[in-house]
Design an enzyme around this catalytic site. Sequence first.
Site, mmCIF file in Angstrom:
data_model
loop_
_atom_site.group_PDB
_atom_site.id
_atom_site.type_symbol
_atom_site.label_atom_id
_atom_site.label_comp_id
_atom_site.label_asym_id
_atom_site.label_seq_id
_atom_site.Cartn_x
_atom_site.Cartn_y
_atom_site.Cartn_z
ATOM 1 C CG ASP A 35 -2.099 -0.853 1.101
ATOM 2 O OD1 ASP A 35 -2.453 -1.170 -0.036
ATOM 3 O OD2 ASP A 35 -2.678 -1.212 2.139
ATOM 4 C CE LYS A 57 -6.971 6.727 -1.947
ATOM 5 N NZ LYS A 57 -7.306 7.527 -0.793
ATOM 6 C CG MET A 172 -9.203 6.816 6.853
ATOM 7 S SD MET A 172 -10.082 5.498 5.992
ATOM 8 C CE MET A 172 -10.644 4.517 7.364
#
Length: 268
Positions: A35, A57, A172
């Site tokens: 990740d 991402k 988050m």
Amino acid sequence: MVGKVYLVGAGPGDPGLLTIKGKECLEKADVVLYDRLIAPELLNFTPSHAKKIYVGKDSHHHAVRQEEIQQYLVDYAKEGYTVVRLKGGDPFVFGRGAEEAQILTENHIAFEIVPGVTSAIAAPAYAGIPISHRNYSGSFHVITGHECTDSKVSDEEWQALAKMTGTIVILMGLGHLQQITERLIQYGKSSETLCGVVSKGTTSEQKVVTGTLGAIAELCVQQDIVSPATVVIGDIVALSESLSWFEPRSSMNQEQMMSNVLFGGVLK
Ligand code: SAH
């Protein structure tokens, strides 16, 4: 023969927080799917033949789809490889590790879970904020801030949380911090409750901001606080000043950490 998958927690950023078991998994990996938030140095533990696949991402914030990641896990294991799925923090703390384990079960693929040091506890700890203390807080609650604005169930949880006296940890949550703090205040939490935000915790770029619940969102904007960040709410944040111990600026830079990994330092 079908291979095996290890769902490994990489810890929150400081490469020294990988577990010994996690390191052993990396050392025998044929394939590593990793990740965005993992310390890149950890990949040095893999054998030279290992295939390292980034599934986080990209610069446009497009992530590899979860279904695709799960398919990789299944396909590589079916080809007989030892696969490590390296995830930030702990694989089962908001990390979709549970979904990955379920897919492996459905496909009759053997797996092991290697828990990791979660940022929910480690980021506050590196900022001198213990998430429990018998004089301050007898419980802690970890919640995702991601869904704060659009889920009904979540809304009820926020109401319940606002009434609790224990420590609240939000992952988050930086992007929605204004709404989150307003909501907690609206549901009865005092706007004077102490709050700490730890950005890039445990890394050389760690930044900590503390303030009241009513002011913290604005303080974060003023001080250019960036993700990933862990938010801690509760009286316990008062301890951060006296218990602060980590000096990110003087901690190892990337290059030094690499040489420790490669040539034997704290990590060997
Ligand atoms: N499984 C991870 C959490 C994944 S959710 C764990 O156990 O830590 C991602 C969130 O974790 C981020 O949005 C942020 O809230 C938190 N986080 C991850 N790394 C962090 C770090 N180095 N410092 C502070 N918070 C971090």
